[in-house]
Structure formats: C-alpha cells, structure tokens
Design a protein around this motif. Sequence first.
Motif, short mmCIF file in Angstrom:
data_model
loop_
_atom_site.label_atom_id
_atom_site.label_comp_id
_atom_site.label_asym_id
_atom_site.label_seq_id
_atom_site.Cartn_x
_atom_site.Cartn_y
_atom_site.Cartn_z
N ARG A 188 -12.01 48.56 98.34
CA ARG A 188 -11.07 49.37 99.11
C ARG A 188 -9.86 49.66 98.25
NH1 ARG A 188 -8.91 45.84 104.01
NH2 ARG A 188 -7.38 47.52 104.05
N LYS A 189 -9.08 50.66 98.69
CA LYS A 189 -7.89 51.02 97.95
C LYS A 189 -6.76 50.05 98.26
CE LYS A 189 -8.76 56.00 97.52
NZ LYS A 189 -8.20 57.36 97.78
N GLU A 190 -6.03 49.71 97.22
CA GLU A 190 -4.90 48.82 97.42
C GLU A 190 -3.71 49.60 97.95
OE1 GLU A 190 -3.57 47.13 93.79
OE2 GLU A 190 -3.24 49.06 92.78
N ARG A 191 -2.82 48.89 98.57
CA ARG A 191 -1.63 49.51 99.10
C ARG A 191 -0.65 49.81 97.98
NH1 ARG A 191 -0.42 45.90 104.57
NH2 ARG A 191 -2.40 46.39 105.64
N GLY A 192 0.11 50.86 98.15
CA GLY A 192 1.09 51.22 97.14
C GLY A 192 0.88 52.63 96.64
N ARG A 212 0.05 53.57 93.58
CA ARG A 212 -1.03 53.77 92.62
C ARG A 212 -2.36 53.99 93.34
NH1 ARG A 212 -0.44 49.29 88.01
NH2 ARG A 212 -1.88 50.75 87.01
N GLY A 213 -2.60 53.24 94.40
CA GLY A 213 -3.79 53.45 95.19
C GLY A 213 -5.08 53.24 94.44
N ARG A 214 -5.15 52.23 93.58
CA ARG A 214 -6.38 51.96 92.84
C ARG A 214 -7.43 51.35 93.76
NH1 ARG A 214 -4.33 48.16 88.15
NH2 ARG A 214 -3.60 47.10 90.05
N ARG A 215 -8.65 51.56 93.37
CA ARG A 215 -9.75 50.97 94.13
C ARG A 215 -10.03 49.60 93.54
NH1 ARG A 215 -13.74 52.29 97.61
NH2 ARG A 215 -15.82 51.36 97.30
N MET A 216 -9.89 48.54 94.38
CA MET A 216 -9.99 47.15 93.92
C MET A 216 -11.07 46.43 94.72
SD MET A 216 -7.58 47.06 91.62
CE MET A 216 -7.37 45.31 91.34
N ALA A 217 -11.52 45.31 94.17
CA ALA A 217 -12.50 44.45 94.83
C ALA A 217 -11.76 43.44 95.70
CB ALA A 217 -13.37 43.74 93.80
N TYR A 218 -12.20 43.29 96.94
CA TYR A 218 -11.56 42.38 97.89
C TYR A 218 -12.63 41.48 98.51
CZ TYR A 218 -7.15 44.99 97.89
OH TYR A 218 -5.98 45.58 97.53
N VAL A 219 -12.17 40.33 98.98
CA VAL A 219 -12.98 39.46 99.83
C VAL A 219 -12.49 39.64 101.26
CG1 VAL A 219 -13.65 37.09 100.37
CG2 VAL A 219 -13.42 37.79 98.00
N MET A 220 -13.36 40.10 102.12
CA MET A 220 -13.00 40.25 103.52
C MET A 220 -13.41 38.97 104.25
SD MET A 220 -11.47 42.23 105.60
CE MET A 220 -11.47 43.75 104.66
N SER A 246 -7.43 39.94 97.68
CA SER A 246 -7.69 40.66 96.44
C SER A 246 -8.24 39.72 95.38
CB SER A 246 -6.40 41.31 95.92
OG SER A 246 -6.62 41.95 94.69
N LEU A 247 -9.24 40.24 94.63
CA LEU A 247 -9.83 39.48 93.53
C LEU A 247 -9.29 39.91 92.18
CD1 LEU A 247 -13.57 39.41 94.67
CD2 LEU A 247 -11.88 37.58 94.85
N GLY A 248 -8.46 40.95 92.14
CA GLY A 248 -7.87 41.39 90.88
C GLY A 248 -8.82 42.14 89.98
N VAL A 249 -9.93 42.68 90.52
CA VAL A 249 -10.91 43.42 89.72
C VAL A 249 -10.86 44.88 90.16
CG1 VAL A 249 -13.33 43.66 89.08
CG2 VAL A 249 -12.36 41.38 89.48
N GLN A 250 -10.64 45.78 89.22
CA GLN A 250 -10.55 47.20 89.53
C GLN A 250 -11.95 47.83 89.50
OE1 GLN A 250 -7.81 49.33 87.07
NE2 GLN A 250 -8.16 51.30 88.07
N LEU A 251 -12.21 48.69 90.48
CA LEU A 251 -13.50 49.37 90.59
C LEU A 251 -13.33 50.86 90.29
CD1 LEU A 251 -14.76 47.77 93.94
CD2 LEU A 251 -15.25 47.01 91.60
#
Length: 546
Positions: A122-126, A128-136, A143-148
Amino acid sequence: MRGDDEELASTAAARAAGLPRPSGRERLPTKPAGRGRPRVMDTRQVEPRPAPPQQPPRQSHPAFPEFRMRGPEIEWLPAMVRQLLMDGLPIEQARTTAQLAAVMAFEPGRGRPPKGPRLVGRKERGKRGRRMAYVMYRRRPISLGVQLGPKEVAHKNAGAKAAFVGWVEQQCRIITQALLARDWTLKRVFDWFLKAYSAGPGDDSVKVFGRHRNHIDSLRELFDDELFIDIKASSAERYVIWRCQQDVKRQKDDGTSKKRKYMASTAARHADTLMFILDRFCEDHGFDTRKIRRPKVPKEEAIWLTWDQVWRLLRACRGKKFDRAGKLIGFHGQRARYECVERLLLLLLYGGTRDENGRNMTWGMQANKLGQKPRGHLDPDRGKLQRQGPGARISNKRRGTSPTYGSLATMSFSWKKRDLEMREALGAEAGMRYVNMVHDENGYAVSRGQLDRRLGEVCELAGLDKISTHSIKHTGVTLCSMANMPLPMVEKAFSTTIVTLLLTYRHLHHEWFDPKPFDPKNLRFLHLRKFSPQSFEQVYGIAPPD
C-alpha cells in the motif's frame, strides 16, 4: 449381506474391546431371513492369524517421558506460538504455556474466523506516496521498510517476504521469551547460577564464588520471590535504596552487638553481582540481555587513622590496654598472640601489602605454583619487598617489587633473626614452622579468619572500633605523603599507579602538588608523629561520639 455386515460389526467391536476374534468354527445364532427361512452361516474354516511378535518396551525420551521422538527434536513451544500467531489468535495475552495448549485445543464456533498477519502492499502516508510493503495485523498496518514497484505484488517481492518472515520470527521470539521468563523466579535463577558456576579447583575461583554466594544471600532478601520477567531497568537502584535502609549488626567479643546502616558502596557491589548473574543467565538460556542501570553511588573518601591511633594499636599488640578516650588502663599478657598483628600492621603501613599477600609472605623467594595465592618475600639484607614470586598470575592488582622504607626496614632484621633462631632450636621438628613472616605464637601460618579475629581483639584493647586492614594502607599513604614523600616514590613504595593515587586520595593533592624537601629519616614511625594531625581523643581527652 446383512449377516456379513453383522459379523464385521461384531469383529470390529471385539477388536475395539480387546476381545478375541471369533473363529470360523463358531457359528452365530441364526435369524430369519427373507420369508421366515433360516439362513445358514458360512462353514468354511478360517485359519487364525498368528499373534504379532512381542516388541521390547520403548524407552521414553528423558525430556518427554510420555512419548519418544525419532530424528531431530522439534521445539514445540516456538512452533505452537508461530502457528497461533499466524492463525490470528491473541497469544500475546497468554501468561503461561498451559494457556497456549488450551488455545490449541479450542475449536471456535460460528462467526468470522480471526485473521493472522498478512503481507500487503500500500502507499505510505505523506507527500512522497511511495508504495511500501506492510504487515496487516489486527487492522493495523506495520511498515517493513521495503519499497515496491507501482504494480508489484507484495508477496512476490523477495525483500518483502524476507522482512515479513523476520517480523514473524521477532514476534514469536518476544512472546516465547515472555512465556518462558514467567516460569523463572529469581530464586531459581540464583540456584541455577550457584550450580552452574560453582567453584573450580583454583584458590581464586573459590574466593570469587564465595563472594558471589555471600552477595546472593543478601539479594535473596528482596528478589527471591520476584519473577525474572519483572526485572526492570531500575531494579538495581531499588535494591540499593532498600538495602541502605536496613541495619547490620556487628558482634563484639564481650557478647554485645552494635547496629549500623549498610554502606551504599556495599549495596552497589551486590547490584553488580545481580547484573552479572542476569547477563550469564540470558546468554545461557537465549534471552535478550536485560538492560539494568547501575546505581550511581557517590564515592567515599578513604578511611585512614592518625598517628596516635596507630600507636595505640601497636602498643596494644605489646601488652597495653586503653579505654575509648585513649587513656592507659591496664596490661595483658598475650603479647605473643598479637605479634602477627603487629607485623602485618607495619607491613601494611610501609608497603601497602594486602593482608592475603602479607599472610603468605616468607623470608626467602619461592616460585608460585598453578592455583596458589601470590607468595612474595621480604629480604631485609637487600632492602627489597617482592610481593609475588616467579610464576604468579598477573592480575589488575599491581604486586611489584619496591624498596623497604622507615621502621619496616629496621624491624624486619630482628624478625628474621628471631624466626631463624626458633627454627634452629626446633631442629628436625621445625618443618613449616616459622616460615611465614606473619605467623602465630607457635610459628604456624595464620588463616584469614584467625588474623581478622585477632585484629578485632587488638582494636578492643586499643579502645578503637573494628578497622579493616586496607585502612592501614590508606594510613601509610597519608602519613608518608604528609612527611613530604614525593608522588613517584609513593607510587613505587606502595605499588599503586599514580592515577589510582590521585583518584583515591584527594585529601593529599596539596601535599603532592606543593612539594617540600624530603628526608627519608622522617619515615621512621616515631618521626611521623610531627606530621600527623591530632585525633579527637588527643584534643578533648574524651571518647568520640558514636
């Protein structure tokens, strides 16, 4: 077909109940079949099955007596935690392993099943709006800190999958440690340490183990019933505050006792032992190291005596008795018993040798064997004090060789001459008698307990409170420095580094940094009197207040 079904059912029931299987010769009762015509059972002979060979009883696993495992053992607790975590159950609320087993056996009813952690993108807030890997997990994104990539699926990204696995393992480790830590009380931790780190064959290990055991006895009074998981960063500080409020009794020779408060420095050493034990326990059992703050205890000034008080101790060794005001009140006839204390006092006053080192000191050089305590020697002819012989273990304590100064240089001649004359008089029966420089009235070596007991008796005869042997070293450094002994010579005479001298003896900085002419004759004991301050008893003629 109905009869066959009944026979199979009866055979299965008999097998389940442990009864013998009916053979072919036995006929079941006939029942009407069809239109009242009896049905004849099959009369074919059936050979009974041979009984299986008797297997030897399996030996149960020592850790799991109820069953035996083949191959590598499975860590059941992490596996259970990982399974329940992935099933979405709130296992972080479990406080015991029994609750985990109850959750494993529980079958939920109808309703929406819980969801475990899932890897999503999902996209991170802010901005920049990068697509990042998350654990739901529990409707909360982590956030896992890995960019997709813009359209990349999270579970197909190798970095995201590795980060997700690492997050799951970290959560399992936290929950598992919390469960195991609740099973450990500090009483069990202390018992484990005393068993796992018992004293070895060397003398030093016995000494260290004895010190740890004494500290553990003091720590048990507060921490014995606490859980390991309840240890906080402020536990050591809490112990020091609690310990300093307790009273310690000191038993006197006349049967009376005197109370005093615990010293903060002693409580801080107990806290250091607690931190050491917990570090060893975490390393051996795979727990994360507990971060405990070391209590900040103000450093205490070195305790030293005036020349008059040391003079009273030496006169008490030679047969005098004093009251608390320092006045002579009588005599005693045990001068031979306290000669060992007199020798140790002068050895500490002019050489700073510790009591353990002084008790093992001889008149001739000897090599140290493995595991022995440092064995030095005093050579009056050469005027050398060697604190440990060849082969001794090197430690942080400086046990170097130094010249003899003051009254120690002159008194050691008469001591050596007297001891050798006694050995010559005994002849072949001398053995190891009159070998040690500090010995009892019969020439045998004295133990630490014997010497400490006799020092306490001398303090009573001198009208002083019980002192430690190390305070005599502080007295020697202080009196020699007040007699204008230069700092490099003090370092050499007492085998102590200049840094340690500057940090320990702050009351002597003006003596060392404002040098005056030095005369070695002033180091004789009677000459030191003019450099020493007067004691309370000398000025007022009364006993000091308690």
